[in-house]
Design an enzyme around this catalytic site. Structure first.
Site, PDB file in Angstrom:
ATOM      1  N   THR A  76       0.828  -1.202   0.000  1.00  0.00           N
ATOM      2  CA  THR A  76       0.000   0.000   0.000  1.00  0.00           C
ATOM      3  C   THR A  76       0.866   1.257   0.000  1.00  0.00           C
ATOM      4  O   THR A  76       0.676   2.164  -0.812  1.00  0.00           O
ATOM      5  CB  THR A  76      -0.920   0.009   1.229  1.00  0.00           C
ATOM      6  OG1 THR A  76      -1.679  -1.201   1.258  1.00  0.00           O
ATOM      7  CG2 THR A  76      -1.860   1.197   1.196  1.00  0.00           C
ATOM      8  N   THR A  77       1.832   1.308   0.910  1.00  0.00           N
ATOM      9  CA  THR A  77       2.732   2.462   0.993  1.00  0.00           C
ATOM     10  C   THR A  77       3.531   2.638  -0.292  1.00  0.00           C
ATOM     11  O   THR A  77       3.804   3.766  -0.716  1.00  0.00           O
ATOM     12  CB  THR A  77       3.693   2.294   2.184  1.00  0.00           C
ATOM     13  OG1 THR A  77       2.929   2.092   3.368  1.00  0.00           O
ATOM     14  CG2 THR A  77       4.600   3.505   2.356  1.00  0.00           C
ATOM     15  N   TYR A 127      -2.130 -10.738   3.522  1.00  0.00           N
ATOM     16  CA  TYR A 127      -2.110  -9.323   3.880  1.00  0.00           C
ATOM     17  C   TYR A 127      -3.555  -8.902   4.166  1.00  0.00           C
ATOM     18  O   TYR A 127      -4.349  -8.724   3.253  1.00  0.00           O
ATOM     19  CB  TYR A 127      -1.497  -8.534   2.726  1.00  0.00           C
ATOM     20  CG  TYR A 127      -1.392  -7.027   2.885  1.00  0.00           C
ATOM     21  CD1 TYR A 127      -1.741  -6.380   4.061  1.00  0.00           C
ATOM     22  CD2 TYR A 127      -0.926  -6.246   1.836  1.00  0.00           C
ATOM     23  CE1 TYR A 127      -1.646  -5.004   4.190  1.00  0.00           C
ATOM     24  CE2 TYR A 127      -0.818  -4.870   1.941  1.00  0.00           C
ATOM     25  CZ  TYR A 127      -1.188  -4.254   3.126  1.00  0.00           C
ATOM     26  OH  TYR A 127      -1.089  -2.892   3.229  1.00  0.00           O
ATOM     27  N   LYS A 138       0.201 -10.302   7.627  1.00  0.00           N
ATOM     28  CA  LYS A 138       0.410  -8.868   7.830  1.00  0.00           C
ATOM     29  C   LYS A 138      -0.963  -8.337   8.212  1.00  0.00           C
ATOM     30  O   LYS A 138      -1.846  -8.184   7.367  1.00  0.00           O
ATOM     31  CB  LYS A 138       0.925  -8.201   6.568  1.00  0.00           C
ATOM     32  CG  LYS A 138       1.144  -6.696   6.685  1.00  0.00           C
ATOM     33  CD  LYS A 138       1.580  -6.117   5.345  1.00  0.00           C
ATOM     34  CE  LYS A 138       1.938  -4.645   5.445  1.00  0.00           C
ATOM     35  NZ  LYS A 138       0.788  -3.770   5.701  1.00  0.00           N
ATOM     36  N   SER A 146      -3.285  -5.650   9.232  1.00  0.00           N
ATOM     37  CA  SER A 146      -3.484  -4.202   9.276  1.00  0.00           C
ATOM     38  C   SER A 146      -4.948  -3.888   9.578  1.00  0.00           C
ATOM     39  O   SER A 146      -5.692  -3.379   8.734  1.00  0.00           O
ATOM     40  CB  SER A 146      -3.042  -3.563   7.957  1.00  0.00           C
ATOM     41  OG  SER A 146      -1.655  -3.731   7.769  1.00  0.00           O
ATOM     42  N   GLY A 172       0.044  -4.266  11.783  1.00  0.00           N
ATOM     43  CA  GLY A 172       0.214  -3.186  10.823  1.00  0.00           C
ATOM     44  C   GLY A 172      -0.489  -1.891  11.127  1.00  0.00           C
ATOM     45  O   GLY A 172      -0.661  -1.063  10.229  1.00  0.00           O
ATOM     46  N   ASP A 208       0.330   1.120  13.195  1.00  0.00           N
ATOM     47  CA  ASP A 208       1.523   1.591  13.901  1.00  0.00           C
ATOM     48  C   ASP A 208       1.200   2.247  15.241  1.00  0.00           C
ATOM     49  O   ASP A 208       1.945   2.094  16.217  1.00  0.00           O
ATOM     50  CB  ASP A 208       2.295   2.582  13.024  1.00  0.00           C
ATOM     51  CG  ASP A 208       2.666   1.995  11.667  1.00  0.00           C
ATOM     52  OD1 ASP A 208       2.201   0.891  11.355  1.00  0.00           O
ATOM     53  OD2 ASP A 208       3.391   2.660  10.914  1.00  0.00           O
ATOM     54  N   GLU A 209       0.078   2.975  15.293  1.00  0.00           N
ATOM     55  CA  GLU A 209      -0.266   3.699  16.518  1.00  0.00           C
ATOM     56  C   GLU A 209      -0.793   2.775  17.621  1.00  0.00           C
ATOM     57  O   GLU A 209      -1.025   3.216  18.739  1.00  0.00           O
ATOM     58  CB  GLU A 209      -1.289   4.802  16.215  1.00  0.00           C
ATOM     59  CG  GLU A 209      -2.595   4.340  15.630  1.00  0.00           C
ATOM     60  CD  GLU A 209      -2.597   4.265  14.113  1.00  0.00           C
ATOM     61  OE1 GLU A 209      -3.685   4.402  13.527  1.00  0.00           O
ATOM     62  OE2 GLU A 209      -1.519   4.091  13.517  1.00  0.00           O
ATOM     63  N   SER A 243       4.291   1.808   7.531  1.00  0.00           N
ATOM     64  CA  SER A 243       4.924   2.884   6.772  1.00  0.00           C
ATOM     65  C   SER A 243       5.736   3.821   7.650  1.00  0.00           C
ATOM     66  O   SER A 243       6.783   4.324   7.240  1.00  0.00           O
ATOM     67  CB  SER A 243       3.862   3.680   6.014  1.00  0.00           C
ATOM     68  OG  SER A 243       2.950   4.285   6.919  1.00  0.00           O
TER      69      SER A 243
END
Length: 301
Positions: free
Chosen positions: A49-50, A141, A171, A173, A195, A197-198, A214
């Site tokens: 995606t990134t 993913y 993965k 997310s 996935g 990050d926060e 990312s």
């Protein structure tokens, strides 16, 4: 600067483009130097995606994957190549190519235009792609907010080891930590990389094997410190780092955080020549990225 945690930290890489929107292979080697020497990141996820993988042609994705793998092997960097496409044939072609260039693994996202109607249909799609990966470690993913696939990951994983002997993990997310926890408890031999990050710290508490995202392109140092603090049972320090990461990401979200903004922020923080995003993603105004970069330095100085 080698990582000090046994947990895996994976940077989802941006795709370097020229000002005219063409692939810029010359920036991959300095990009890898930045990740390893400045951020302590030795694992990458390319064409995801990134990396705007779905906006690239099959030939562009092959070219990028080959160059990433060649340069990464020189620097002892592990490469997972995302090979998911809307077309089964394209995904199979990319999976076969990933095996030929000796990638360390492949990952596949669910098709999101003509969507599979059941988890079984998606498993069959994944199986047919994995057959062309010649035994490479295979990762699902899971990113429902993008694909619109609303089933829980645990539904997709039911019986997947029988269908795909090379199945190696997910993965993940999604912010659904219950689903994540159920996956972890039922598939303990696989690698589950979180996935969002926060929310890294709560995912680690659930049992995550590491993280892929990312922001680890420029927050790799901080994320590695968080992983080390967690493994050393220093939850006070781990929370402090996670809170700082949340403060930055929250501020970026207020400014319209997307791939274009994220890429421009990476340029501001790293000095790499990554170029603009590809349409339909619009470039981020330079002044917005500067504001977020200033916020980064104020938080982490």
């Amino acid at each position: 600067m080698a990582p000090t945690s046994s947990k895996q930290l994976v940077a989802a890489t941006f795709t370097p483009l020229t000002g005219r929107g063409e692939i810029n292979l010359g920036e991959i080697e300095p990009y890898l130097d930045y990740l390893t020497e400045k951020q302590g990141v030795y694992n990458i996820f390319v064409n995801g995606t990134t990396g705007e993988g779905m906006s690239l042609s099959v030939e562009e994705r092959k070219l990028l994957a080959k160059h990433w793998c060649e340069k990464a092997k020189e620097k002892n960097v592990h490469v997972i190549v995302h090979v998911g496409c809307m077309s089964l044939k394209d995904s199979q072609e990319l999976a076969e190519h990933a095996a030929c260039i000796k990638a360390d693994g492949v990952a596949v996202i669910a098709p999101s235009f003509l969507k599979p109607k059941t988890a079984d249909a998606l498993r069959k799609f994944l199986q047919e792609v994995a057959l062309f990966a010649q035994g490479l470690p295979f990762y699902y993913y899971h990113i429902p907010a993008v694909t619109g696939i609303t089933w829980q990951a645990k539904e997709v994983l039911e019986g997947i080891e029988t269908l795909i002997p090379s199945f190696s993990g997910v993965k993940f997310s999604s912010s659904d930590l219950m689903d994540f926890g159920l996956c972890l408890s039922n598939y303990q031999k696989q690698l589950f990389l979180y996935g969002v990050d926060e929310q890294l710290l709560p995912a680690l508490a659930m049992g995550a094997d590491g993280a892929v995202g990312s922001t680890y392109n420029y927050l790799g140092c901080q994320a590695n410190q968080l992983l080390s603090a967690f493994e050393n049972s220093d939850l006070v320090q781990a929370r402090k780092i996670q809170n700082k990461m949340q403060e930055l990401i929250s501020y970026a979200m207020e400014k319209g955080f997307d791939v274009g903004l994220n890429k421009q922020l990476m340029i501001e923080l790293s000095g790499l020549r990554l170029g603009p995003p590809r349409l339909p993603i619009l470039p981020c105004p330079h002044e917005v990225a500067v504001l977020i970069a200033e916020k980064f330095y104020s938080i982490f100085s």
